[in-house]
Design a protein around this motif. Sequence first.
Motif, PDB file in Angstrom:
ATOM      1  N   UNK A 432       0.993  -1.201   0.135  1.00 35.01           N
ATOM      2  CA  UNK A 432       0.023  -0.091   0.008  1.00 35.01           C
ATOM      3  C   UNK A 432       0.894   1.185   0.015  1.00 35.01           C
ATOM      4  N   UNK A 433       0.288   2.227  -0.575  1.00 35.01           N
ATOM      5  CA  UNK A 433       1.171   3.617  -0.620  1.00 35.01           C
ATOM      6  C   UNK A 433       1.078   4.164   0.759  1.00 35.01           C
ATOM      7  N   UNK A 434       2.479   4.520   1.047  1.00 31.50           N
ATOM      8  CA  UNK A 434       2.392   5.294   2.450  1.00 31.50           C
ATOM      9  C   UNK A 434       1.797   6.637   2.449  1.00 31.50           C
ATOM     10  N   UNK A 435       1.569   7.242   3.689  1.00 34.45           N
ATOM     11  CA  UNK A 435       1.009   8.333   3.897  1.00 34.45           C
ATOM     12  C   UNK A 435       1.989   9.510   4.837  1.00 34.45           C
ATOM     13  N   UNK A 436       2.405  10.365   3.720  1.00 32.70           N
ATOM     14  CA  UNK A 436       3.282  11.638   4.781  1.00 32.70           C
ATOM     15  C   UNK A 436       2.399  12.050   5.758  1.00 32.70           C
ATOM     16  N   UNK A 437       3.142  12.125   6.956  1.00 33.63           N
ATOM     17  CA  UNK A 437       2.740  12.807   8.385  1.00 33.63           C
ATOM     18  C   UNK A 437       3.015  14.280   8.348  1.00 33.63           C
ATOM     19  N   UNK A 457      -1.822  -2.020   6.912  1.00 33.32           N
ATOM     20  CA  UNK A 457      -1.170  -2.373   5.840  1.00 33.32           C
ATOM     21  C   UNK A 457       0.116  -3.360   6.214  1.00 33.32           C
ATOM     22  N   UNK A 458       0.736  -4.064   5.354  1.00 31.18           N
ATOM     23  CA  UNK A 458       1.842  -4.939   5.643  1.00 31.18           C
ATOM     24  C   UNK A 458       2.958  -4.070   5.594  1.00 31.18           C
ATOM     25  N   UNK A 459       4.163  -4.292   6.384  1.00 26.87           N
ATOM     26  CA  UNK A 459       5.264  -3.860   6.489  1.00 26.87           C
ATOM     27  C   UNK A 459       6.116  -3.951   5.085  1.00 26.87           C
ATOM     28  N   UNK A 460       6.946  -2.894   4.779  1.00 23.36           N
ATOM     29  CA  UNK A 460       7.758  -3.062   3.614  1.00 23.36           C
ATOM     30  C   UNK A 460       9.178  -3.056   4.224  1.00 23.36           C
ATOM     31  N   UNK A 511       9.013  -5.211  -5.354  1.00 23.18           N
ATOM     32  CA  UNK A 511       7.819  -4.404  -6.117  1.00 23.18           C
ATOM     33  C   UNK A 511       7.580  -3.431  -5.180  1.00 23.18           C
ATOM     34  N   UNK A 512       7.344  -2.139  -5.808  1.00 21.06           N
ATOM     35  CA  UNK A 512       7.102  -0.872  -5.382  1.00 21.06           C
ATOM     36  C   UNK A 512       5.589  -0.438  -5.374  1.00 21.06           C
ATOM     37  N   UNK A 513       5.385   0.210  -4.466  1.00 24.09           N
ATOM     38  CA  UNK A 513       3.805   0.799  -4.190  1.00 24.09           C
ATOM     39  C   UNK A 513       3.685   1.860  -4.910  1.00 24.09           C
ATOM     40  N   UNK A 514       2.551   2.363  -5.223  1.00 25.53           N
ATOM     41  CA  UNK A 514       2.303   3.434  -5.688  1.00 25.53           C
ATOM     42  C   UNK A 514       2.661   4.773  -4.756  1.00 25.53           C
ATOM     43  N   UNK A 515       3.039   5.826  -5.443  1.00 27.10           N
ATOM     44  CA  UNK A 515       3.611   6.947  -4.874  1.00 27.10           C
ATOM     45  C   UNK A 515       2.579   7.450  -3.729  1.00 27.10           C
ATOM     46  N   UNK A 516       2.897   8.159  -2.619  1.00 24.96           N
ATOM     47  CA  UNK A 516       1.977   8.571  -1.850  1.00 24.96           C
ATOM     48  C   UNK A 516       1.302  10.112  -2.396  1.00 24.96           C
TER      49      UNK A 516
END
Length: 748
Positions: A432-437, A457-460, A511-516
Amino acid sequence: MSPFLMSASVPLSCVYTPPCTSYLWVPIKNIERELICPCCKELFTHPLILPCQHSVCHKCAKELLLSRDDAVSELDSEFSNPATPVSSPRIRRLSSASVERLDRLTRTGSAAHPGWKRTIHSQGITTFPCPSCKYDIDLGERGLSGLFRNFTLETIVERYRQAARAAVAIMCNLCKPPPQEATKSCMDCKASYCNECFKLHHPWGTPKAQHEYVGPTTNFRPKILMCPEHDMEKVTMYCEVCRRPVCHLCKLGGSHANHKVTSMSSAYKALKEKLSKSIGYLISKEDQVKTQIFQLEHMIEQTESNGEKAKREATDLIDGLCAILEQRKMKFIKSIEDSRSSKLEKLQNQMDEYQGMLENSGLVGYAQEVLKETDQSCFVQTAKQLHIRIRMATESLKTFQPAAEPSFTEFTLDVSREEELLKELSFTNVPDAPVIDLTQSRLYDDGIICWQQPNGALPVDHYKLEYRRLDQDGDCAWESTEDVCSTSKVISNLDTNMSYIFRVKGCKNSIYSDYSKEVLFHTPPAPVLRFLFDEKCGYNSDHLILNKQRDSVESVAGLPMLLSAERIVVGSYMSLNFITGDTGVTKGKYYWAFRVELCSYLVKVGVVSDTKLQEWFHSPPDINSPRYDQDSGHDSGSEDIALEQSQPFTFVTIGMKRLFIPKGSASSSTESCKRSVSTPSRIGICLDYDKGKVNFYNADTMQCLYERRVECSGTMYPAFGLMGGGAVHLDELITLKESTKPGFFLDS
């Protein structure tokens, strides 16, 4: 949708736009996207400019106000008919009678209903979300009358309407029937004329001859923009803090008294030059835009084809699983049928044998017939074998045992594991795409960007952080950091007073996620001043508690105050307890940020010179003495003297969850409520030592809240004064000490 937008035969009338020194003729039908109200999805009608700089129709704004307040729901239901289909696409259409009633109430509210405005304000009817950005718009007690009409947008919309109805001529308003086609419209008379009527009603040598006239139009806007707060005053200045036109009364004693303003001509020139430059830049990048449009079209085609391909592949795989299940199903059913047939056959044979044990049937009947045989030799020959069968039947009767069990427990299927596998069936594990805090990220000349994985979400394995600078003079490419194994990254060597865009993506098993979601940050206008609280200079340990890291200070009553509580009857004698930073500035321009606890009783933040500090701390007041004057010394309010008198210190006050702007010499007591804003979660201060100027910012948005001249003499220190309960916390990057930089004076 407006009928003008659905017309396929709109003439190519043009809007004249002068970018820089060139001329551009834009087909007006190509800008219809910008002329649609985000609320009603129709062409703007009398658009108003909201504080967030978006526009909305005047009528839509009224409807939004009504829809936000339950107290006026009866007003809507009184004139609406639920059985009547709604033909307009507005969010909630009101009948003309409802809108007229609202107008009548708002016009006569203060006269006929003295409590109307107060009631509306207390119930929140003057607040509604912007349809474009969802920002909560607080109109205050003036309501919609405090907003400017967007005459420029209104004029462009009228040009579009004229282009759409070019085949329909505007007729003269003064002709006798039948009227002639109008050739001019007078902006002063607000009427359209043919040539003869115009000459008749605007004769040479009369004041009417000086009226302003344009081509035939039905849009008659006022010639002069008036101040919404002071109805009789023209707007002659532009407030750079609020980014809106103001009049001279707003600057002298109104809500813009301490704001930086410029003349309207200067603002016009600067904004027009900036807009022209931006338009020119976009025009110069037309080939690039076309290339990107082509890329987007290609990506749309790829998305459609790849989507269909992915759907087919997923369908084939699921169908394959279904086929395997069907094969296993047929095999299991065949096994069950074979077992059922075998058991039935055995049980049926056993039942037939037992049927023979009954009298006059089967074995017993046969034995009875044998007993009738009189020939001894023949009887013996037959009876011997018959007796064996009778004995076996007798023994079987004594120990009854079914030939087969009716249960099929051996064919029970355990599919729990398979069910879990099917439930977990998914596409390739793309993270899953991470979220900037935004609450933890900070940006200065160095910045720290923090992010997190969505809930569940699973860890990366690691992350990749990318950022780029926003620069209109050229295209800035994305810069990428090395792989980051944590959920934060420090970025160094950022330019001051510049906007940056950040994004991050995660990687799991290559495997890369989508960008945040891309996040915009604005760096401060100056390098960071790094310091800690100074426990040696004026620090009052009785009333201030400093943590071990010296990055947080808390104000408490203190033991002397508690011991003197027995003598306190009608009040207490308190003073501000000051603490400064351990690093001072002797030249240059620097910025720092901090957080004030919202529960703080009273906190003053700002800058002060070392000479003033010595004066304040030379004779500390005795708060236990009833002769102590709380209005003497540094708490005398001397920082509130006229702005034109520069002092070696300046502060703003924070308390009751509000930030109070110091009043100017022309401010009145009635304007005190306008001199406060909600306390930002973080406050920033920028000191320009060389120019003798200090600015206070909302550190989250980098909006300048207050600007003040200050007499920079000696060494200037960050200063904080606390009274009662309260606390101040320095930002993390502010407390990261470095070696002494030029222009710094480190207190020993």
